[in-house]
Design an enzyme around this catalytic site. Structure first.
Site, PDB file in Angstrom:
ATOM      1  N   ASP A  40       0.786  -1.248   0.000  1.00  0.00           N
ATOM      2  CA  ASP A  40       0.000   0.000   0.000  1.00  0.00           C
ATOM      3  C   ASP A  40       0.815   1.295   0.000  1.00  0.00           C
ATOM      4  O   ASP A  40       1.796   1.412   0.746  1.00  0.00           O
ATOM      5  CB  ASP A  40      -0.845   0.099   1.280  1.00  0.00           C
ATOM      6  CG  ASP A  40      -1.595  -1.151   1.607  1.00  0.00           C
ATOM      7  OD1 ASP A  40      -1.577  -2.095   0.820  1.00  0.00           O
ATOM      8  OD2 ASP A  40      -2.201  -1.165   2.696  1.00  0.00           O
ATOM      9  N   GLN A  56       4.154   0.643   2.239  1.00  0.00           N
ATOM     10  CA  GLN A  56       4.404  -0.601   2.967  1.00  0.00           C
ATOM     11  C   GLN A  56       5.555  -1.326   2.279  1.00  0.00           C
ATOM     12  O   GLN A  56       5.518  -1.529   1.060  1.00  0.00           O
ATOM     13  CB  GLN A  56       3.135  -1.472   2.941  1.00  0.00           C
ATOM     14  CG  GLN A  56       2.003  -0.929   3.786  1.00  0.00           C
ATOM     15  CD  GLN A  56       2.255  -1.157   5.255  1.00  0.00           C
ATOM     16  OE1 GLN A  56       2.017  -2.238   5.769  1.00  0.00           O
ATOM     17  NE2 GLN A  56       2.735  -0.139   5.958  1.00  0.00           N
ATOM     18  N   SER A 100      -0.217   0.046   7.519  1.00  0.00           N
ATOM     19  CA  SER A 100      -0.580   1.257   6.754  1.00  0.00           C
ATOM     20  C   SER A 100      -1.097   2.389   7.624  1.00  0.00           C
ATOM     21  O   SER A 100      -1.639   2.164   8.707  1.00  0.00           O
ATOM     22  CB  SER A 100      -1.630   0.907   5.703  1.00  0.00           C
ATOM     23  OG  SER A 100      -0.993   0.224   4.654  1.00  0.00           O
ATOM     24  N   ARG A 163      -7.201  -1.131  11.776  1.00  0.00           N
ATOM     25  CA  ARG A 163      -5.965  -0.634  11.151  1.00  0.00           C
ATOM     26  C   ARG A 163      -6.206   0.424  10.076  1.00  0.00           C
ATOM     27  O   ARG A 163      -7.306   0.690   9.667  1.00  0.00           O
ATOM     28  CB  ARG A 163      -5.190  -1.806  10.554  1.00  0.00           C
ATOM     29  CG  ARG A 163      -5.936  -2.621   9.523  1.00  0.00           C
ATOM     30  CD  ARG A 163      -5.031  -3.742   8.990  1.00  0.00           C
ATOM     31  NE  ARG A 163      -5.727  -4.606   8.067  1.00  0.00           N
ATOM     32  CZ  ARG A 163      -6.375  -5.714   8.406  1.00  0.00           C
ATOM     33  NH1 ARG A 163      -6.452  -6.074   9.668  1.00  0.00           N
ATOM     34  NH2 ARG A 163      -6.966  -6.457   7.479  1.00  0.00           N
ATOM     35  N   GLU A 218     -10.494  -2.425   4.465  1.00  0.00           N
ATOM     36  CA  GLU A 218      -9.136  -1.933   4.673  1.00  0.00           C
ATOM     37  C   GLU A 218      -8.985  -0.524   4.090  1.00  0.00           C
ATOM     38  O   GLU A 218      -9.724  -0.108   3.205  1.00  0.00           O
ATOM     39  CB  GLU A 218      -8.130  -2.883   3.996  1.00  0.00           C
ATOM     40  CG  GLU A 218      -8.156  -4.304   4.548  1.00  0.00           C
ATOM     41  CD  GLU A 218      -6.997  -5.163   4.056  1.00  0.00           C
ATOM     42  OE1 GLU A 218      -6.833  -5.306   2.836  1.00  0.00           O
ATOM     43  OE2 GLU A 218      -6.240  -5.678   4.896  1.00  0.00           O
TER      44      GLU A 218
HETATM   45  C1  FRU Z   1      -3.918  -3.565   2.727  1.00  0.00           C
HETATM   46  C2  FRU Z   1      -3.272  -4.051   4.002  1.00  0.00           C
HETATM   47  C3  FRU Z   1      -3.605  -3.128   5.163  1.00  0.00           C
HETATM   48  C4  FRU Z   1      -2.470  -3.349   6.109  1.00  0.00           C
HETATM   49  C5  FRU Z   1      -1.312  -3.555   5.179  1.00  0.00           C
HETATM   50  C6  FRU Z   1      -0.274  -4.519   5.680  1.00  0.00           C
HETATM   51  O1  FRU Z   1      -3.320  -4.027   1.570  1.00  0.00           O
HETATM   52  O2  FRU Z   1      -3.673  -5.383   4.273  1.00  0.00           O
HETATM   53  O3  FRU Z   1      -4.869  -3.344   5.715  1.00  0.00           O
HETATM   54  O4  FRU Z   1      -2.262  -2.273   6.969  1.00  0.00           O
HETATM   55  O5  FRU Z   1      -1.844  -4.021   3.954  1.00  0.00           O
HETATM   56  O6  FRU Z   1       0.849  -4.518   4.874  1.00  0.00           O
END
Ligand code: FRU
Length: 500
Positions: A40, A56, A100, A163, A218
Protein backbone atom coordinates in the site's frame (compact mmCIF):
# COMPACT_ATOMS: atom_id res chain seq x y z
CA UNK A 1 17.98 -2.23 19.87
CA UNK A 2 17.10 1.28 18.72
CA UNK A 3 14.87 2.15 15.77
CA UNK A 4 17.86 3.76 14.10
CA UNK A 5 19.70 0.49 14.25
CA UNK A 6 16.77 -1.37 12.67
CA UNK A 7 16.58 1.23 9.89
CA UNK A 8 20.31 1.04 9.23
CA UNK A 9 20.19 -2.74 9.09
CA UNK A 10 17.24 -2.65 6.67
CA UNK A 11 19.01 -0.06 4.48
CA UNK A 12 22.05 -2.31 4.17
CA UNK A 13 19.94 -5.34 3.22
CA UNK A 14 18.07 -3.25 0.68
CA UNK A 15 21.23 -1.96 -0.92
CA UNK A 16 22.58 -5.48 -1.36
CA UNK A 17 19.32 -6.61 -2.97
CA UNK A 18 19.25 -3.55 -5.26
CA UNK A 19 22.63 -4.54 -6.70
CA UNK A 20 21.22 -7.91 -7.75
CA UNK A 21 18.01 -6.74 -9.43
CA UNK A 22 16.99 -7.86 -12.88
CA UNK A 23 15.76 -4.61 -14.49
CA UNK A 24 13.60 -6.17 -17.23
CA UNK A 25 10.23 -5.18 -15.75
CA UNK A 26 11.34 -2.26 -13.57
CA UNK A 27 9.03 0.75 -13.91
CA UNK A 28 10.55 3.82 -15.54
CA UNK A 29 8.17 6.39 -14.08
CA UNK A 30 6.09 4.68 -11.39
CA UNK A 31 6.99 4.52 -7.72
CA UNK A 32 8.63 1.25 -6.67
CA UNK A 33 11.12 0.42 -3.91
CA UNK A 34 14.85 0.19 -4.71
CA UNK A 35 14.36 -3.59 -4.35
CA UNK A 36 12.16 -6.18 -2.64
CA UNK A 37 8.51 -5.99 -1.64
CA UNK A 38 6.05 -3.09 -1.48
CA UNK A 39 2.29 -2.87 -1.05
CA UNK A 40 0.00 0.00 0.00
CA UNK A 41 0.83 3.66 -0.50
CA UNK A 42 0.99 5.35 2.92
CA UNK A 43 1.31 8.86 4.27
CA UNK A 44 0.59 10.86 1.12
CA UNK A 45 1.30 14.45 2.07
CA UNK A 46 2.74 17.74 0.91
CA UNK A 47 5.35 19.06 3.35
CA UNK A 48 7.55 22.13 2.89
CA UNK A 49 6.54 22.30 -0.77
CA UNK A 50 7.41 18.67 -1.56
CA UNK A 51 5.17 15.70 -2.16
CA UNK A 52 5.97 12.72 0.06
CA UNK A 53 4.78 9.20 -0.52
CA UNK A 54 5.51 6.38 1.90
CA UNK A 55 4.69 2.77 1.26
CA UNK A 56 4.40 -0.60 2.97
CA UNK A 57 7.76 -2.19 2.44
CA UNK A 58 9.65 -5.35 3.29
CA UNK A 59 13.28 -4.38 2.66
CA UNK A 60 14.68 -7.86 3.35
CA UNK A 61 12.74 -9.91 0.88
CA UNK A 62 10.66 -9.89 -2.30
CA UNK A 63 7.76 -11.29 -0.27
CA UNK A 64 5.56 -9.55 2.27
CA UNK A 65 7.05 -9.65 5.79
CA UNK A 66 7.47 -7.39 8.84
CA UNK A 67 6.30 -4.08 7.45
CA UNK A 68 8.53 -1.02 7.27
CA UNK A 69 7.64 2.31 5.68
CA UNK A 70 9.61 3.06 2.52
CA UNK A 71 9.72 6.67 1.37
CA UNK A 72 10.00 8.75 -1.81
CA UNK A 73 9.57 12.46 -2.42
CA UNK A 74 9.09 14.78 -5.36
CA UNK A 75 8.53 18.42 -6.18
CA UNK A 76 6.29 17.68 -9.17
CA UNK A 77 4.66 14.26 -8.63
CA UNK A 78 6.60 12.70 -11.52
CA UNK A 79 10.33 13.00 -10.72
CA UNK A 80 10.73 10.94 -7.54
CA UNK A 81 13.73 10.35 -5.36
CA UNK A 82 14.27 7.61 -2.80
CA UNK A 83 14.63 8.65 0.84
CA UNK A 84 15.81 6.49 3.74
CA UNK A 85 13.34 4.02 5.22
CA UNK A 86 11.10 6.05 7.53
CA UNK A 87 9.78 3.45 9.97
CA UNK A 88 11.01 0.06 11.07
CA UNK A 89 9.09 -2.29 13.36
CA UNK A 90 10.60 -3.56 16.58
CA UNK A 91 9.13 -1.62 19.49
CA UNK A 92 6.76 -3.44 21.80
CA UNK A 93 3.62 -1.90 20.23
CA UNK A 94 4.66 -2.39 16.56
CA UNK A 95 6.82 -5.48 17.06
CA UNK A 96 5.51 -7.37 14.03
CA UNK A 97 4.97 -4.52 11.63
CA UNK A 98 4.35 -0.84 10.99
CA UNK A 99 1.15 -1.26 8.99
CA UNK A 100 -0.58 1.26 6.75
CA UNK A 101 -1.43 4.78 7.78
CA UNK A 102 -1.28 8.41 6.80
CA UNK A 103 0.70 11.62 7.32
CA UNK A 104 -0.19 15.17 8.27
CA UNK A 105 1.68 18.43 8.55
CA UNK A 106 1.10 19.35 12.21
CA UNK A 107 2.26 22.94 12.13
CA UNK A 108 5.69 22.16 10.70
CA UNK A 109 5.99 18.70 12.23
CA UNK A 110 5.49 15.91 9.73
CA UNK A 111 3.49 13.36 11.69
CA UNK A 112 2.99 9.77 10.57
CA UNK A 113 0.01 7.92 11.99
CA UNK A 114 0.25 4.16 11.57
CA UNK A 115 -0.95 0.80 12.82
CA UNK A 116 1.22 -1.33 15.09
CA UNK A 117 0.79 -5.00 14.34
CA UNK A 118 1.38 -7.61 17.00
CA UNK A 119 0.92 -11.37 16.60
CA UNK A 120 -0.43 -13.25 19.57
CA UNK A 121 -0.30 -16.53 17.63
CA UNK A 122 1.33 -16.15 14.25
CA UNK A 123 0.60 -19.69 13.05
CA UNK A 124 -3.13 -19.08 13.55
CA UNK A 125 -2.90 -15.48 12.27
CA UNK A 126 -4.14 -14.16 15.61
CA UNK A 127 -3.07 -10.59 16.27
CA UNK A 128 -3.78 -7.31 17.98
CA UNK A 129 -3.51 -3.91 16.34
CA UNK A 130 -3.12 -0.39 17.74
CA UNK A 131 -2.48 3.13 16.46
CA UNK A 132 0.81 5.04 16.80
CA UNK A 133 2.53 8.20 15.69
CA UNK A 134 6.03 9.20 14.65
CA UNK A 135 7.26 12.75 14.06
CA UNK A 136 9.85 14.56 11.99
CA UNK A 137 10.95 18.16 11.51
CA UNK A 138 13.05 17.56 8.40
CA UNK A 139 10.58 15.21 6.71
CA UNK A 140 13.25 12.49 6.43
CA UNK A 141 14.13 11.14 9.88
CA UNK A 142 11.26 10.07 12.12
CA UNK A 143 11.06 9.52 15.84
CA UNK A 144 8.36 7.34 17.29
CA UNK A 145 6.31 9.04 20.01
CA UNK A 146 7.47 7.89 23.44
CA UNK A 147 3.88 7.38 24.66
CA UNK A 148 2.80 5.14 21.80
CA UNK A 149 0.29 3.65 21.23
CA UNK A 150 -2.03 6.64 20.95
CA UNK A 151 -4.99 4.25 20.60
CA UNK A 152 -4.16 1.02 22.37
CA UNK A 153 -7.11 -1.15 21.40
CA UNK A 154 -10.25 -1.26 19.29
CA UNK A 155 -13.63 -0.18 20.68
CA UNK A 156 -15.57 -2.74 22.72
CA UNK A 157 -17.92 -3.86 19.93
CA UNK A 158 -15.17 -4.60 17.42
CA UNK A 159 -13.25 -7.45 15.84
CA UNK A 160 -9.45 -7.50 16.14
CA UNK A 161 -9.10 -5.92 12.64
CA UNK A 162 -8.30 -2.32 13.57
CA UNK A 163 -5.96 -0.63 11.15
CA UNK A 164 -4.99 1.86 8.44
CA UNK A 165 -5.64 5.25 10.11
CA UNK A 166 -6.31 8.12 7.72
CA UNK A 167 -6.13 11.46 9.50
CA UNK A 168 -7.22 14.95 8.44
CA UNK A 169 -8.05 18.27 10.07
CA UNK A 170 -11.49 19.87 10.01
CA UNK A 171 -11.68 23.22 11.81
CA UNK A 172 -9.36 22.85 14.81
CA UNK A 173 -9.99 19.15 15.26
CA UNK A 174 -8.13 16.13 13.93
CA UNK A 175 -10.24 13.25 12.65
CA UNK A 176 -9.24 9.66 11.98
CA UNK A 177 -11.02 6.94 10.03
CA UNK A 178 -9.97 3.34 10.60
CA UNK A 179 -10.58 0.08 8.77
CA UNK A 180 -12.51 -2.26 11.01
CA UNK A 181 -15.04 -5.09 11.28
CA UNK A 182 -17.77 -6.20 13.65
CA UNK A 183 -17.15 -9.38 15.68
CA UNK A 184 -19.52 -11.27 13.36
CA UNK A 185 -17.55 -10.23 10.27
CA UNK A 186 -19.10 -7.17 8.68
CA UNK A 187 -16.63 -4.67 7.27
CA UNK A 188 -16.96 -1.07 8.42
CA UNK A 189 -15.18 2.23 8.95
CA UNK A 190 -15.04 3.85 12.37
CA UNK A 191 -14.24 7.41 13.38
CA UNK A 192 -12.18 9.08 16.13
CA UNK A 193 -11.31 12.70 16.86
CA UNK A 194 -8.49 14.45 18.71
CA UNK A 195 -7.32 17.95 19.64
CA UNK A 196 -3.60 17.10 19.29
CA UNK A 197 -3.08 13.75 17.45
CA UNK A 198 -2.23 12.15 20.81
CA UNK A 199 -5.49 11.89 22.77
CA UNK A 200 -8.25 10.26 20.72
CA UNK A 201 -11.98 9.89 21.38
CA UNK A 202 -14.13 7.27 19.67
CA UNK A 203 -17.10 8.72 17.77
CA UNK A 204 -18.68 5.57 16.36
CA UNK A 205 -19.32 3.99 12.98
CA UNK A 206 -19.07 6.09 9.82
CA UNK A 207 -20.30 3.41 7.41
CA UNK A 208 -20.75 -0.37 7.54
CA UNK A 209 -21.50 -3.31 5.31
CA UNK A 210 -25.16 -4.27 4.98
CA UNK A 211 -24.00 -7.86 4.60
CA UNK A 212 -23.06 -7.58 0.92
CA UNK A 213 -19.84 -5.59 1.23
CA UNK A 214 -17.34 -8.00 2.73
CA UNK A 215 -15.95 -9.04 6.11
CA UNK A 216 -13.32 -6.30 6.54
CA UNK A 217 -12.81 -2.82 5.09
CA UNK A 218 -9.14 -1.93 4.67
CA UNK A 219 -7.51 1.42 4.00
CA UNK A 220 -10.35 3.92 4.36
CA UNK A 221 -10.07 7.53 3.24
CA UNK A 222 -12.74 10.16 3.76
CA UNK A 223 -12.90 13.64 2.24
CA UNK A 224 -14.97 16.37 0.71
CA UNK A 225 -14.95 16.49 -3.07
CA UNK A 226 -16.87 18.84 -5.32
CA UNK A 227 -19.33 19.70 -2.55
CA UNK A 228 -20.06 16.12 -1.44
CA UNK A 229 -18.33 13.56 0.78
CA UNK A 230 -16.54 10.49 -0.48
CA UNK A 231 -15.52 7.40 1.50
CA UNK A 232 -12.93 5.22 -0.22
CA UNK A 233 -12.10 1.80 1.13
CA UNK A 234 -10.92 -1.65 0.13
CA UNK A 235 -13.38 -4.33 1.17
CA UNK A 236 -12.19 -7.91 1.55
CA UNK A 237 -14.52 -10.80 0.92
CA UNK A 238 -16.99 -9.52 -1.69
CA UNK A 239 -18.43 -12.10 -4.06
CA UNK A 240 -17.94 -11.73 -7.77
CA UNK A 241 -21.08 -10.65 -9.65
CA UNK A 242 -20.62 -11.32 -13.38
CA UNK A 243 -18.21 -8.59 -14.51
CA UNK A 244 -18.18 -6.77 -11.17
CA UNK A 245 -15.78 -7.44 -8.28
CA UNK A 246 -13.56 -9.67 -10.35
CA UNK A 247 -10.43 -9.31 -8.21
CA UNK A 248 -9.70 -11.07 -4.94
CA UNK A 249 -10.31 -7.78 -3.07
CA UNK A 250 -11.93 -4.56 -4.30
CA UNK A 251 -11.31 -0.85 -3.99
CA UNK A 252 -14.37 1.34 -4.20
CA UNK A 253 -16.31 4.27 -2.82
CA UNK A 254 -19.49 5.64 -1.35
CA UNK A 255 -20.63 9.19 -2.12
CA UNK A 256 -22.99 11.16 0.08
CA UNK A 257 -23.61 13.93 2.54
CA UNK A 258 -21.84 14.09 5.90
CA UNK A 259 -22.70 15.96 9.07
CA UNK A 260 -19.75 16.37 11.46
CA UNK A 261 -22.06 17.35 14.32
CA UNK A 262 -23.90 14.02 14.33
CA UNK A 263 -21.39 11.76 12.51
CA UNK A 264 -24.14 10.95 10.06
CA UNK A 265 -23.03 9.89 6.57
CA UNK A 266 -25.91 9.33 4.13
CA UNK A 267 -24.58 7.72 1.03
CA UNK A 268 -25.46 5.92 -2.17
CA UNK A 269 -24.37 2.52 -3.40
CA UNK A 270 -20.85 1.07 -3.46
CA UNK A 271 -18.99 1.51 -6.75
CA UNK A 272 -15.66 0.17 -7.91
CA UNK A 273 -12.98 2.74 -8.58
CA UNK A 274 -10.93 0.98 -11.23
CA UNK A 275 -11.74 -2.09 -13.27
CA UNK A 276 -8.25 -3.51 -13.90
CA UNK A 277 -6.59 -6.45 -12.18
CA UNK A 278 -4.19 -4.47 -10.03
CA UNK A 279 -5.55 -1.53 -8.10
CA UNK A 280 -5.82 -1.68 -4.33
CA UNK A 281 -5.56 0.23 -1.04
CA UNK A 282 -5.80 3.67 -2.62
CA UNK A 283 -4.99 6.76 -0.55
CA UNK A 284 -5.40 10.47 -1.32
CA UNK A 285 -3.98 13.84 -0.40
CA UNK A 286 -5.29 17.35 -0.84
CA UNK A 287 -2.52 19.47 -2.33
CA UNK A 288 -1.89 23.23 -2.20
CA UNK A 289 -3.64 23.63 -5.55
CA UNK A 290 -6.79 22.16 -4.01
CA UNK A 291 -6.47 18.94 -5.96
CA UNK A 292 -7.53 15.63 -4.46
CA UNK A 293 -4.84 13.26 -5.70
CA UNK A 294 -5.08 9.47 -5.39
CA UNK A 295 -2.40 6.80 -5.60
CA UNK A 296 -3.06 3.06 -5.31
CA UNK A 297 -1.03 -0.09 -4.99
CA UNK A 298 -0.66 -1.47 -8.51
CA UNK A 299 -0.86 -5.16 -7.60
CA UNK A 300 -3.25 -7.50 -5.89
CA UNK A 301 -2.93 -9.82 -2.90
CA UNK A 302 -2.27 -13.46 -3.72
CA UNK A 303 -1.70 -12.76 -7.40
CA UNK A 304 1.13 -14.05 -9.49
CA UNK A 305 4.04 -11.57 -9.35
CA UNK A 306 6.68 -12.71 -11.84
CA UNK A 307 9.08 -9.94 -10.78
CA UNK A 308 9.69 -11.72 -7.47
CA UNK A 309 12.12 -13.86 -9.46
CA UNK A 310 13.82 -10.54 -10.42
CA UNK A 311 14.31 -9.42 -6.84
CA UNK A 312 11.37 -7.08 -6.39
CA UNK A 313 7.58 -6.97 -6.22
CA UNK A 314 5.08 -4.15 -6.28
CA UNK A 315 4.63 -0.64 -7.62
CA UNK A 316 2.25 2.25 -7.09
CA UNK A 317 -0.13 3.70 -9.69
CA UNK A 318 0.27 7.07 -11.34
CA UNK A 319 -1.01 9.93 -9.23
CA UNK A 320 -4.56 10.67 -10.35
CA UNK A 321 -6.73 13.73 -9.85
CA UNK A 322 -10.18 12.87 -8.49
CA UNK A 323 -13.41 14.65 -9.32
CA UNK A 324 -17.10 13.83 -9.12
CA UNK A 325 -19.46 14.08 -12.06
CA UNK A 326 -23.01 15.36 -11.61
CA UNK A 327 -24.26 11.83 -10.87
CA UNK A 328 -21.75 11.37 -8.07
CA UNK A 329 -19.39 9.11 -10.00
CA UNK A 330 -15.68 9.40 -9.42
CA UNK A 331 -13.55 10.54 -12.34
CA UNK A 332 -9.84 9.71 -12.23
CA UNK A 333 -7.31 11.36 -14.50
CA UNK A 334 -3.52 11.36 -14.41
CA UNK A 335 -2.08 14.54 -12.89
CA UNK A 336 -1.29 17.08 -15.65
CA UNK A 337 2.37 16.94 -14.55
CA UNK A 338 2.56 13.63 -16.46
CA UNK A 339 3.06 15.77 -19.57
CA UNK A 340 6.51 16.71 -18.20
CA UNK A 341 7.65 13.19 -19.03
CA UNK A 342 6.76 13.40 -22.73
CA UNK A 343 9.76 13.13 -25.00
CA UNK A 344 9.49 12.20 -28.68
CA UNK A 345 6.02 12.70 -30.09
CA UNK A 346 4.79 10.32 -32.79
CA UNK A 347 1.82 11.80 -34.64
CA UNK A 348 0.34 8.59 -35.97
CA UNK A 349 -2.61 10.15 -37.76
CA UNK A 350 -5.38 12.72 -37.68
CA UNK A 351 -8.88 12.52 -39.21
CA UNK A 352 -8.56 9.17 -40.93
CA UNK A 353 -10.91 6.27 -41.44
CA UNK A 354 -10.11 2.80 -40.25
CA UNK A 355 -12.08 -0.23 -41.38
CA UNK A 356 -9.69 -2.93 -40.33
CA UNK A 357 -6.26 -2.30 -38.83
CA UNK A 358 -3.63 0.40 -38.94
CA UNK A 359 -0.27 -0.83 -37.78
CA UNK A 360 2.60 1.35 -36.58
CA UNK A 361 6.03 0.21 -35.51
CA UNK A 362 6.78 1.66 -32.08
CA UNK A 363 9.45 -0.09 -30.12
CA UNK A 364 9.55 1.87 -26.89
CA UNK A 365 8.20 0.36 -23.68
CA UNK A 366 7.59 3.63 -21.82
CA UNK A 367 4.71 5.18 -23.68
CA UNK A 368 1.68 7.39 -23.51
CA UNK A 369 -0.86 6.71 -26.23
CA UNK A 370 -3.84 8.88 -27.06
CA UNK A 371 -6.56 7.80 -29.49
CA UNK A 372 -9.79 9.67 -30.17
CA UNK A 373 -12.50 7.77 -32.05
CA UNK A 374 -15.43 9.68 -33.51
CA UNK A 375 -18.32 7.31 -32.88
CA UNK A 376 -20.85 9.56 -34.64
CA UNK A 377 -19.02 8.62 -37.84
CA UNK A 378 -18.83 4.93 -37.18
CA UNK A 379 -20.77 1.83 -38.13
CA UNK A 380 -18.24 -0.44 -36.45
CA UNK A 381 -19.28 -2.80 -33.67
CA UNK A 382 -16.01 -2.51 -31.83
CA UNK A 383 -12.99 -0.24 -31.93
CA UNK A 384 -9.73 -0.42 -30.10
CA UNK A 385 -5.99 -0.77 -29.89
CA UNK A 386 -3.57 -3.66 -29.75
CA UNK A 387 -0.16 -3.21 -28.19
CA UNK A 388 2.33 -5.75 -29.48
CA UNK A 389 5.49 -6.95 -27.88
CA UNK A 390 7.78 -9.93 -28.05
CA UNK A 391 6.94 -12.81 -30.35
CA UNK A 392 3.23 -13.46 -29.91
CA UNK A 393 2.50 -11.05 -27.07
CA UNK A 394 -0.29 -8.54 -27.26
CA UNK A 395 -2.44 -6.47 -24.95
CA UNK A 396 -5.83 -5.54 -26.40
CA UNK A 397 -8.10 -2.66 -25.41
CA UNK A 398 -11.48 -2.87 -27.10
CA UNK A 399 -14.67 -0.88 -26.80
CA UNK A 400 -17.93 -2.66 -27.58
CA UNK A 401 -20.05 0.24 -28.77
CA UNK A 402 -23.53 -1.32 -28.43
CA UNK A 403 -22.80 -2.96 -25.08
CA UNK A 404 -21.05 0.14 -23.67
CA UNK A 405 -18.15 -1.93 -22.37
CA UNK A 406 -14.44 -1.29 -22.39
CA UNK A 407 -12.31 -4.42 -22.11
CA UNK A 408 -8.65 -4.95 -21.35
CA UNK A 409 -7.31 -8.32 -22.43
CA UNK A 410 -3.89 -9.16 -21.02
CA UNK A 411 -4.15 -12.91 -21.49
CA UNK A 412 -1.37 -12.76 -24.08
CA UNK A 413 0.81 -10.42 -22.05
CA UNK A 414 1.52 -12.27 -18.86
CA UNK A 415 -1.95 -12.92 -17.48
CA UNK A 416 -2.76 -16.20 -19.20
CA UNK A 417 -5.16 -17.10 -16.38
CA UNK A 418 -8.04 -14.70 -15.89
CA UNK A 419 -6.57 -12.10 -18.24
CA UNK A 420 -9.71 -10.10 -19.09
CA UNK A 421 -11.26 -7.18 -17.23
CA UNK A 422 -14.23 -5.08 -18.32
CA UNK A 423 -15.41 -1.60 -17.37
CA UNK A 424 -18.86 -0.23 -18.07
CA UNK A 425 -18.51 2.91 -20.21
CA UNK A 426 -21.47 4.77 -21.59
CA UNK A 427 -21.46 5.43 -25.28
CA UNK A 428 -20.60 9.06 -26.09
CA UNK A 429 -19.92 10.83 -29.39
CA UNK A 430 -16.19 10.54 -28.86
CA UNK A 431 -14.27 7.68 -27.33
CA UNK A 432 -11.04 9.08 -25.94
CA UNK A 433 -8.44 6.63 -24.71
CA UNK A 434 -5.32 7.65 -22.86
CA UNK A 435 -3.01 4.78 -22.11
CA UNK A 436 0.21 4.65 -20.07
CA UNK A 437 2.62 1.78 -20.55
CA UNK A 438 5.57 1.34 -18.26
CA UNK A 439 7.33 -1.98 -19.02
CA UNK A 440 5.17 -4.09 -16.71
CA UNK A 441 2.06 -1.97 -16.26
CA UNK A 442 -0.79 -0.53 -18.26
CA UNK A 443 -3.21 2.17 -17.13
CA UNK A 444 -6.14 3.01 -19.37
CA UNK A 445 -8.09 6.24 -18.83
CA UNK A 446 -11.25 6.45 -20.95
CA UNK A 447 -13.42 9.49 -21.66
CA UNK A 448 -11.69 11.85 -19.25
CA UNK A 449 -11.57 9.42 -16.39
CA UNK A 450 -15.09 7.91 -16.60
CA UNK A 451 -13.54 4.45 -16.62
CA UNK A 452 -10.05 3.32 -15.75
CA UNK A 453 -8.39 -0.08 -16.03
CA UNK A 454 -5.08 -0.68 -14.27
CA UNK A 455 -3.16 -3.92 -14.65
CA UNK A 456 0.33 -5.34 -14.40
CA UNK A 457 1.43 -7.02 -17.63
CA UNK A 458 4.52 -9.09 -18.29
CA UNK A 459 5.34 -9.12 -22.00
CA UNK A 460 8.08 -11.57 -22.90
CA UNK A 461 9.94 -9.15 -25.16
CA UNK A 462 10.40 -5.49 -26.11
CA UNK A 463 7.53 -3.53 -27.66
CA UNK A 464 7.16 -4.10 -31.40
CA UNK A 465 4.22 -1.94 -32.42
CA UNK A 466 0.69 -0.69 -32.12
CA UNK A 467 -2.51 -1.41 -34.03
CA UNK A 468 -5.58 0.71 -34.11
CA UNK A 469 -8.62 -1.23 -35.31
CA UNK A 470 -12.33 -1.26 -36.07
CA UNK A 471 -14.39 -4.46 -36.22
CA UNK A 472 -17.63 -4.98 -38.19
CA UNK A 473 -17.58 -1.60 -39.94
CA UNK A 474 -15.54 1.55 -40.15
CA UNK A 475 -14.86 4.45 -37.88
CA UNK A 476 -13.36 7.89 -38.10
CA UNK A 477 -10.34 8.48 -35.91
CA UNK A 478 -9.84 12.11 -34.97
CA UNK A 479 -6.43 11.68 -33.50
CA UNK A 480 -3.85 9.02 -32.80
CA UNK A 481 -0.70 10.16 -31.05
CA UNK A 482 1.92 8.58 -28.93
CA UNK A 483 4.77 9.90 -26.84
CA UNK A 484 7.82 8.11 -25.55
CA UNK A 485 8.12 8.90 -21.84
CA UNK A 486 11.13 9.68 -19.76
CA UNK A 487 12.66 7.04 -17.51
CA UNK A 488 12.91 9.08 -14.32
CA UNK A 489 14.51 6.28 -12.32
CA UNK A 490 17.23 5.77 -14.92
CA UNK A 491 18.06 9.48 -14.67
CA UNK A 492 18.29 9.20 -10.88
CA UNK A 493 20.35 6.02 -11.21
CA UNK A 494 22.74 7.58 -13.74
CA UNK A 495 23.21 10.61 -11.48
CA UNK A 496 24.15 8.30 -8.60
CA UNK A 497 26.63 6.48 -10.79
CA UNK A 498 28.23 9.80 -11.84
CA UNK A 499 28.58 11.01 -8.26
CA UNK A 500 30.24 7.74 -7.11
C1 FRU B 1 -3.92 -3.56 2.73
C2 FRU B 1 -3.27 -4.05 4.00
C3 FRU B 1 -3.61 -3.13 5.16
C4 FRU B 1 -2.47 -3.35 6.11
C5 FRU B 1 -1.31 -3.56 5.18
C6 FRU B 1 -0.27 -4.52 5.68
O1 FRU B 1 -3.32 -4.03 1.57
O2 FRU B 1 -3.67 -5.38 4.27
O3 FRU B 1 -4.87 -3.34 5.72
O4 FRU B 1 -2.26 -2.27 6.97
O5 FRU B 1 -1.84 -4.02 3.95
O6 FRU B 1 0.85 -4.52 4.87
Amino acid sequence: MSTLHFIQQAAEALQLSAQKLNPQYRPGYHIAAPANWINDPNGLVQFNGEYHVFYQHHPYDENWGPMHWGHVKSTDLVHWEHCPIALAPGDEYDRDGCFSGSAVDDNGVLTLVYTGHHYTDKAKDLFTQNQNIAVSRDGITFEKYTSNPVIAEPPADSAHHFRDPKVWKHGDTWYMVLGNATPDGHGRVILYHSPDLREWTYDGVLAASDGTLGFMWECPDFFELDGRHVLLFSPQGMEREEERYMNLFQTGYLVGEYDYATNDFRHGEFREMDYGHDFYAVQTLLDDQGRRIAIGWMDMWESDMPTKAHGWAGALTLPRVLNLDKDGRLLMNPVPEMNLLRQTQHQLGTAFTVNDRHHEVITESLLEIRAVFDLTHSDAEKVGLTLHSGEADETVIVYDIAAGKLTLDASKSGKSQDGVRTAPLQHEELLTLRIFLDRSSIEVFANDGRATLTSRIYPTGEATGLDLFAVGGETLVQEWTCWTLKDVWKDAYDKNEESE
